[in-house]
Enzyme design. Structure first.
Site, mmCIF file in Angstrom:
data_model
loop_
_atom_site.group_PDB
_atom_site.id
_atom_site.type_symbol
_atom_site.label_atom_id
_atom_site.label_comp_id
_atom_site.label_asym_id
_atom_site.label_seq_id
_atom_site.Cartn_x
_atom_site.Cartn_y
_atom_site.Cartn_z
ATOM 1 N N HIS A 37 3.806 -3.726 3.030
ATOM 2 C CA HIS A 37 3.351 -4.315 3.211
ATOM 3 C C HIS A 37 3.289 -5.790 3.699
ATOM 4 O O HIS A 37 3.678 -6.994 4.200
ATOM 5 C CB HIS A 37 1.969 -3.916 3.105
ATOM 6 N N ARG A 195 -0.080 6.538 0.572
ATOM 7 C CA ARG A 195 -0.093 7.534 0.410
ATOM 8 C C ARG A 195 0.022 7.607 -1.121
ATOM 9 O O ARG A 195 -0.697 8.578 -1.929
ATOM 10 C CB ARG A 195 -0.029 8.757 1.176
#
Ligand code: PAF
Length: 287
Positions: A37, A195
């Protein structure tokens, strides 16, 4: 950096920037931010005057309630990171702020021209409707010049391109450019994912078998008489042979149509693998 929780405040703040002639970049996220990100946010900050990052775990794109409940949430830590890498606004609404009860319960329906019928779309019915529901709402609120998405979610990116290019919401998004950003990997090869936080140290080690096999398959594809079905099956068998990993699907498809292909040219292999209870996705481009 300012944290905004309401649509009205977001629109007001963006409007003020636009009045000054500033360009706006948007990075939609579901939080639990990692270096992948951060690479999108840094790129956005380098290409736009104002960087807006949304942090919203979108309930309408989860077809599995447990997955939604377990999705990692870490707004304070995310905000600290975003502040340090040049974000100007963080939009972190509640589900109730984003959606009416009707929108939350009545699934958004969209025609993706078949791009949602395979791979993630087939395994997670309604997932891409939810993704496009939230992305189109964010684009509508922010009306950015550029929006940044990672290639790890390759099918998602193809569907977002389709949605924007078809200009189904024509005129709504102005001169928006969708910017594709490459997968960021750990040095070990593991694709960064929120995750991964749910993997134990041992599972993280096991998960390396996914990217290792994908990279090996680039070599298999160059072997004499190599063909797509054989390489596809070899990837599945190799990953399944690693204790702790179970392939949900591996498909080599055309990068534009996402349809099965018998050529490695312009092909991408997309994989989803369970590592214990954690569902991981990755992909590799052949040519
Ligand atoms: O890729 C994601 O994190 C999400 O699907 C997105 C694009 C932020 C929409 O919720």
């Amino acid at each position: 950096m300012q944290i905004i929780t309401t649509k009205a405040e977001l629109e007001r703040s963006i409007q003020a920037c636009k009045m000054k002639g500033q360009t706006i970049g948007l990075v939609p996220t579901m939080g639990a931010l990692h270096e992948g990100h951060a690479s999108l946010v840094r790129r956005c900050a380098s290409e736009n005057d104002v960087t807006v990052v949304s942090v919203f775990v979108n309930p309408t794109q989860f077809n599995n309630k447990e997955d939604l409940l377990k999705y990692p949430r870490s707004l304070d830590r995310d905000a600290e990171l975003l502040d340090s890498i040049g974000a100007h606004f963080v939009f972190a609404p509640t589900p109730e702020e984003m959606y009416t009860a009707e929108e939350m319960n009545e699934p958004f329906r969209f025609d993706f021209g078949g791009l949602d019928k395979m791979m993630e779309g087939a395994m997670r019915p309604g997932h891409f409707n939810g993704v496009v529901q939230v992305v189109s709402r964010l684009l509508y609120l922010v009306r950015p010049d550029r929006a940044y998405f990672g290639e790890k979610d390759f099918q998602q990116l193809a569907i977002i391109h389709f949605m924007v290019e078809r200009s189904v919401l024509a005129g709504t998004f102005g001169k928006l450019t969708v910017v594709d950003c490459p997968i960021v990997r750990e040095q070990s090869g593991l694709a960064l994912s929120s995750r991964n936080e749910r993997l134990s140290a041992a599972e993280k080690q096991t998960a390396l078998g996914i990217s290792r096999t994908l990279f090996d398959s680039l070599e298999w594809a160059k072997e004499p008489n190599a063909n797509v079905p054989a390489v596809q099956q070899r990837v599945i068998d190799t990953i399944n042979a690693i204790p702790g990993l179970e392939v949900e699907y591996y498909q080599i498809v055309d990068q534009t149509t996402l349809l099965p292909t018998d050529s490695f040219r312009h092909a991408i292999g997309c994989v989803t693998v369970y590592c214990g209870q954690v569902r991981l996705i990755d992909n590799i481009k052949y040519e």
